[in-house]
Scaffold this active site. Structure first.
Site, PDB file in Angstrom:
ATOM      1  N   ASP A 119       0.203   7.948  -9.366  1.00 10.82           N
ATOM      2  CA  ASP A 119      -0.592   7.393 -10.459  1.00 10.82           C
ATOM      3  C   ASP A 119      -1.559   6.370  -9.862  1.00 10.82           C
ATOM      4  O   ASP A 119      -1.573   5.204 -10.232  1.00 10.82           O
ATOM      5  CB  ASP A 119       0.338   6.747 -11.502  1.00 10.82           C
ATOM      6  CG  ASP A 119      -0.408   6.252 -12.722  1.00 10.82           C
ATOM      7  OD1 ASP A 119      -1.568   6.650 -12.921  1.00 10.82           O
ATOM      8  OD2 ASP A 119       0.168   5.450 -13.482  1.00 10.82           O
ATOM      9  N   ASP A 124       0.857  -1.168   0.000  1.00 10.19           N
ATOM     10  CA  ASP A 124       0.000   0.000   0.000  1.00 10.19           C
ATOM     11  C   ASP A 124       0.906   1.235   0.000  1.00 10.19           C
ATOM     12  O   ASP A 124       1.677   1.437   0.945  1.00 10.19           O
ATOM     13  CB  ASP A 124      -0.877  -0.044   1.253  1.00 10.19           C
ATOM     14  CG  ASP A 124      -1.842   1.123   1.348  1.00 10.19           C
ATOM     15  OD1 ASP A 124      -1.415   2.282   1.121  1.00 10.19           O
ATOM     16  OD2 ASP A 124      -3.008   0.895   1.668  1.00 10.19           O
ATOM     17  N   GLY A 125       0.849   2.031  -1.054  1.00  9.95           N
ATOM     18  CA  GLY A 125       1.729   3.190  -1.184  1.00  9.95           C
ATOM     19  C   GLY A 125       1.613   4.163  -0.031  1.00  9.95           C
ATOM     20  O   GLY A 125       2.607   4.707   0.449  1.00  9.95           O
TER      21      GLY A 125
END
Length: 159
Positions: free
Chosen positions: A101, A73-74
């Site tokens: 993005d 999970d960014g």
């Protein structure tokens, strides 16, 4: 010269392809939450991550030597390394460019996309991860143009 790039999301590989077009890039870290999306893109959309026409790059952008693909999970990845309560060691070098993005803020109106644009700890962690001259690029949809159909007549009209 921007050499150390982070991409949040980008599972199809198109953003990574655009990043790898720049010869100054020494490290491209892509943090994608959905490993299956990457597999689907490799199998069914190979043109999205095709770097075969880029001199000195792998034929598939995901396999390039400067690409570091992390399935996580960014938001959590950045907060865990750069947030106020960071619990993991950050990479040695800060990022010169961060490209978000991921889902757009109004994409699904769920708890998934909203925190990417509203969570103060996450946003602060992004700034903490930037080099002194670093920049953040965020995809938030297409801008309207003068040639666009009136919203009340289009397929996107609220009915």
């Amino acid at each position: 010269n921007h050499t150390n790039i982070a991409i949040i999301g980008g599972g199809l590989g198109a953003t990574l392809r655009e990043v790898l077009k720049h010869s100054t890039v020494k490290s491209a870290t892509m943090i994608e939450i959905d490993e299956k999306l990457n597999g689907v893109a490799r199998e069914h959309l190979p043109y999205m991550s095709d770097c075969s026409d880029l001199v000195g790059r792998a034929s598939c952008c995901f396999d390039d030597e400067v690409a570091n693909i992390i399935y996580d999970d960014g938001k959590e990845w950045f907060v865990d390394r750069y947030g106020a309560t960071a619990s993991k060691a950050p990479p040695k070098e800060k990022f010169d460019v961060i490209i978000m993005d991921a889902l757009e803020p109004d994409h699904d109106k769920t708890d998934i996309s909203s925190p990417l644009y509203t969570d103060r700890n996450f946003i602060s962690s992004l700034f903490e991860s930037l080099s002194d001259e670093g920049v953040i690029v965020i995809q938030v949809g297409a801008a309207p143009s003068i040639n666009d159909q009136r919203p009340d007549l289009s397929v996107h009209a609220r009915r």
